[in-house]
Design a protein around this motif. Structure first.
Motif, PDB file in Angstrom:
ATOM      1  N   VAL A 101       0.857  -1.191   0.000  1.00 16.53           N
ATOM      2  CA  VAL A 101       0.000   0.000   0.000  1.00 16.53           C
ATOM      3  C   VAL A 101       0.886   1.232   0.000  1.00 16.53           C
ATOM      4  O   VAL A 101       1.911   1.285   0.701  1.00 16.53           O
ATOM      5  CB  VAL A 101      -0.929   0.046   1.240  1.00 16.53           C
ATOM      6  N   LEU A 102       0.505   2.227  -0.783  1.00 21.54           N
ATOM      7  CA  LEU A 102       1.175   3.519  -0.792  1.00 21.54           C
ATOM      8  C   LEU A 102       0.133   4.586  -0.499  1.00 21.54           C
ATOM      9  O   LEU A 102      -0.882   4.688  -1.197  1.00 21.54           O
ATOM     10  CB  LEU A 102       1.828   3.760  -2.157  1.00 21.54           C
ATOM     11  N   TYR A 103       0.400   5.369   0.535  1.00 16.63           N
ATOM     12  CA  TYR A 103      -0.509   6.449   0.928  1.00 16.63           C
ATOM     13  C   TYR A 103       0.196   7.775   0.686  1.00 16.63           C
ATOM     14  O   TYR A 103       1.379   7.922   1.016  1.00 16.63           O
ATOM     15  CB  TYR A 103      -0.881   6.311   2.404  1.00 16.63           C
ATOM     16  N   GLY A 104      -0.507   8.730   0.127  1.00 18.23           N
ATOM     17  CA  GLY A 104       0.145  10.028  -0.090  1.00 18.23           C
ATOM     18  C   GLY A 104      -0.753  10.996  -0.810  1.00 18.23           C
ATOM     19  O   GLY A 104      -1.971  10.792  -0.937  1.00 18.23           O
ATOM     20  N   GLY A 105      -0.144  12.068  -1.294  1.00 12.99           N
ATOM     21  CA  GLY A 105      -0.877  13.103  -2.004  1.00 12.99           C
ATOM     22  C   GLY A 105      -0.283  14.466  -1.757  1.00 12.99           C
ATOM     23  O   GLY A 105       0.816  14.608  -1.207  1.00 12.99           O
ATOM     24  N   ARG A 106      -1.017  15.458  -2.172  1.00 18.12           N
ATOM     25  CA  ARG A 106      -0.594  16.862  -2.014  1.00 18.12           C
ATOM     26  C   ARG A 106      -1.694  17.646  -1.319  1.00 18.12           C
ATOM     27  O   ARG A 106      -2.882  17.507  -1.651  1.00 18.12           O
ATOM     28  CB  ARG A 106      -0.281  17.485  -3.372  1.00 18.12           C
ATOM     29  N   VAL A 107      -1.285  18.479  -0.348  1.00 14.89           N
ATOM     30  CA  VAL A 107      -2.205  19.398   0.318  1.00 14.89           C
ATOM     31  C   VAL A 107      -1.746  20.811   0.005  1.00 14.89           C
ATOM     32  O   VAL A 107      -0.551  21.126   0.134  1.00 14.89           O
ATOM     33  CB  VAL A 107      -2.244  19.169   1.840  1.00 14.89           C
ATOM     34  N   ILE A 108      -2.689  21.670  -0.396  1.00 11.76           N
ATOM     35  CA  ILE A 108      -2.383  23.039  -0.813  1.00 11.76           C
ATOM     36  C   ILE A 108      -3.126  24.022   0.077  1.00 11.76           C
ATOM     37  O   ILE A 108      -4.324  23.860   0.346  1.00 11.76           O
ATOM     38  CB  ILE A 108      -2.792  23.283  -2.281  1.00 11.76           C
TER      39      ILE A 108
ATOM     40  N   MET B 276       1.109  30.164  -3.038  1.00 12.43           N
ATOM     41  CA  MET B 276       0.531  29.132  -2.181  1.00 12.43           C
ATOM     42  C   MET B 276       1.655  28.312  -1.569  1.00 12.43           C
ATOM     43  O   MET B 276       2.810  28.420  -1.947  1.00 12.43           O
ATOM     44  CB  MET B 276      -0.423  28.239  -2.983  1.00 12.43           C
ATOM     45  N   VAL B 277       1.282  27.470  -0.622  1.00 14.14           N
ATOM     46  CA  VAL B 277       2.238  26.576   0.019  1.00 14.14           C
ATOM     47  C   VAL B 277       1.650  25.170  -0.006  1.00 14.14           C
ATOM     48  O   VAL B 277       0.441  24.991   0.168  1.00 14.14           O
ATOM     49  CB  VAL B 277       2.559  27.033   1.461  1.00 14.14           C
ATOM     50  N   THR B 278       2.505  24.177  -0.265  1.00 17.04           N
ATOM     51  CA  THR B 278       2.010  22.807  -0.357  1.00 17.04           C
ATOM     52  C   THR B 278       2.903  21.858   0.423  1.00 17.04           C
ATOM     53  O   THR B 278       4.093  22.116   0.629  1.00 17.04           O
ATOM     54  CB  THR B 278       1.944  22.309  -1.816  1.00 17.04           C
TER      55      THR B 278
ATOM     56  N   SER C 200      -6.957  22.448  -1.364  1.00 17.77           N
ATOM     57  CA  SER C 200      -7.226  21.096  -1.851  1.00 17.77           C
ATOM     58  C   SER C 200      -6.406  20.104  -1.039  1.00 17.77           C
ATOM     59  O   SER C 200      -5.373  20.454  -0.466  1.00 17.77           O
ATOM     60  CB  SER C 200      -6.903  20.966  -3.345  1.00 17.77           C
ATOM     61  N   ASP C 201      -6.869  18.853  -1.023  1.00 18.19           N
ATOM     62  CA  ASP C 201      -6.210  17.800  -0.261  1.00 18.19           C
ATOM     63  C   ASP C 201      -6.450  16.483  -0.987  1.00 18.19           C
ATOM     64  O   ASP C 201      -7.564  15.963  -0.981  1.00 18.19           O
ATOM     65  CB  ASP C 201      -6.774  17.745   1.159  1.00 18.19           C
ATOM     66  N   SER C 202      -5.413  15.959  -1.635  1.00 21.08           N
ATOM     67  CA  SER C 202      -5.566  14.742  -2.438  1.00 21.08           C
ATOM     68  C   SER C 202      -5.081  13.503  -1.706  1.00 21.08           C
ATOM     69  O   SER C 202      -4.909  12.448  -2.327  1.00 21.08           O
ATOM     70  CB  SER C 202      -4.805  14.892  -3.763  1.00 21.08           C
ATOM     71  N   ARG C 203      -4.856  13.569  -0.397  1.00 23.68           N
ATOM     72  CA  ARG C 203      -4.338  12.417   0.333  1.00 23.68           C
ATOM     73  C   ARG C 203      -5.255  11.208   0.219  1.00 23.68           C
ATOM     74  O   ARG C 203      -6.475  11.327   0.293  1.00 23.68           O
ATOM     75  CB  ARG C 203      -4.150  12.773   1.807  1.00 23.68           C
ATOM     76  N   GLY C 204      -4.612  10.058   0.036  1.00 22.18           N
ATOM     77  CA  GLY C 204      -5.347   8.810  -0.070  1.00 22.18           C
ATOM     78  C   GLY C 204      -4.414   7.710  -0.534  1.00 22.18           C
ATOM     79  O   GLY C 204      -3.197   7.904  -0.632  1.00 22.18           O
TER      80      GLY C 204
END
Length: 436
Positions: free
Chosen positions: A203-210, A249-251, A278-282
């Protein structure tokens, strides 16, 4: 035989100045970098590579190999530019956890093939980068804190040597050359294929939060807290972004090799920061790893500079945040450490990186912006002078840098000795040559 005569010998294309398609074929991925080469050869296979090298040796010319042009320095005047993009086969041997890749294969291909099998290679942030070019320079990516440099995962290398002879290099067959090829750049042979170890990734969990710019200090505080205790399975990168024509912005870019619930717990500090855009974590499929950082996939004119930081405390953050990002597009800091900081007995020329953070500065390379971009990069580095170590991983060198910045004196001397012994006539030239 002349360069033009190679057309009758090689199966691939041979392009000279003035030929249709020459300018495009000679163009680096970074459009700011100019490549005044004498010819471009697009090899159809490893036999083409060998024939070209034999020609170059007889003619007293030098070959510089580029699968896609990422990492080009522009130091190629009068050279033969070898494009290996057609050598793009990818073969995953799942039971052995090995992938065999041709010199032109890109990381996106490897991840797409390995991901459905629950495996991954030690890819960087951009799927369009060639596996070979990235790995010859060391390769620092999402899983390096857990497994180290990508170059240390190489198990075998298919090459053409300076005599134009094909060969296979392993730790047993030629330990010195094997060591140099893993992180020392492309100065010692033309690589036609690599075999690399793959790693399990159930499993890989991750993403970008802005967040908007006014949350920058809160996000930096969270970044420092998370990275202070982060397990090796977790990589966190912070970006101050100023996209052209958009609001700053900051991410946070995040990748965790583990279950989503564990990742959520490790990154719970982020949830205390309100106002996310935005929050693409998953859960992230391995094949979509490149979506996290969302780096450009098309060639563009840019100017990049990277520096290793010896630390990142409150004073360093104050210095980083005291001034706007403009005219840069991104001021990024990647958390390093973990396996990167350890020197394994079987490691290649990349060695170890003691510095815990990597600073990246990127701006436009267009004529009207280039001077301002370089000046701003110099200003940021000057502001952080007390935290700049002065050395850089080979994989992040940019035009104006030299290989000497990447290696200790003893390592550089060893690389130069291998270069002189294996290629005394300088048939090969890397983007950042060890004798430069």
């Amino acid at each position: 035989m002349t360069i033009n005569d190679l057309r009758g010998v090689l199966k691939g294309r041979v392009l000279l100045a003035g030929d249709d398609g020459f300018e495009q074929a000679a163009t680096a991925w970074n459009l700011t970098v100019k490549q005044p080469v004498a010819a471009v050869v697009e090899a159809a296979d490893a036999d083409d590579v060998a024939a070209l090298v034999r020609y170059a040796r007889r003619a007293g010319m030098t070959v510089t190999a580029q699968p896609s042009g990422h990492g080009a320095s522009g130091d190629v005047e009068g050279l033969i530019l070898l494009r290996t993009g057609l050598l793009n086969e990818v073969e995953v041997r799942a039971q052995e956890r090995i992938v065999r890749v041709g010199a032109g294969a890109k990381w996106g291909q490897v991840l797409a093939a390995a991901g459905p099998l629950g495996l991954t290679g030690l890819a960087g942030s951009a799927p369009g980068v060639s596996v070979t070019g990235y790995t010859l320079g060391g390769g620092v990516g999402w899983f390096s804190r857990k497994y180290g440099f990508a170059s240390d995962s190489v198990r075998a290398v298919d090459i053409v040597d300076a005599h134009g002879e094909p060969g296979r290099v392993t730790a047993e067959s030629d330990p010195e050359l094997f060591w140099a090829l893993r992180g020392g750049g492309g100065d010692f042979a033309v690589v036609t294929a690599l075999e690399l170890e793959l790693y399990p990734v159930p499993v890989l969990y991750g993403g970008r939060v802005i967040w908007p710019e006014h949350r920058t200090r809160e996000v930096y505080d969270a970044f420092l807290e998370i990275t202070a205790e982060a397990p090796r399975e977790l990589s966190v990168w912070i970006n101050r972004l100023q996209p052209p024509g958009a609001s700053p912005m900051v991410t946070l870019d995040l990748a965790y090799l583990g279950e989503a619930a564990q990742g959520e717990d490790l990154l719970g500090r982020i949830d205390k920061i309100e106002g996310a855009i935005s929050d693409s974590r998953g859960v992230v499929p391995v094949a979509d790893l490149g979506d996290i950082a969302a780096e450009p996939t098309d060639p563009a004119p840019s100017i990049a500079r990277a520096e290793l930081l010896t630390g990142l405390d409150a004073d360093a953050v104050e210095r980083l945040l005291a001034k706007p990002v403009e005219p840069l597009i991104n001021v990024q800091i990647r958390h390093l450490g973990g396996a990167l900081a350890e020197l394994d007995g079987g490691a290649g020329a990349s060695g170890a990186v003691a510095e815990p953070y990597l600073l990246g500065l990127v701006g436009l390379g267009l004529p009207h912006a280039a001077d301002a971009t370089r000046a701003k990069q110099a200003e940021v580095v000057a502001d952080l002078e007390a935290y700049i170590s002065g050395r850089k991983p080979y994989t992040v060198l940019s035009p104006g840098d030299t290989a000497a910045q990447s290696f200790s004196g003893a390592t550089l001397a060893r690389l130069r000795e291998i270069k002189r012994a294996r290629d005394p006539h300088n048939v090969f030239r890397a983007n950042y040559p060890v004798l430069g």
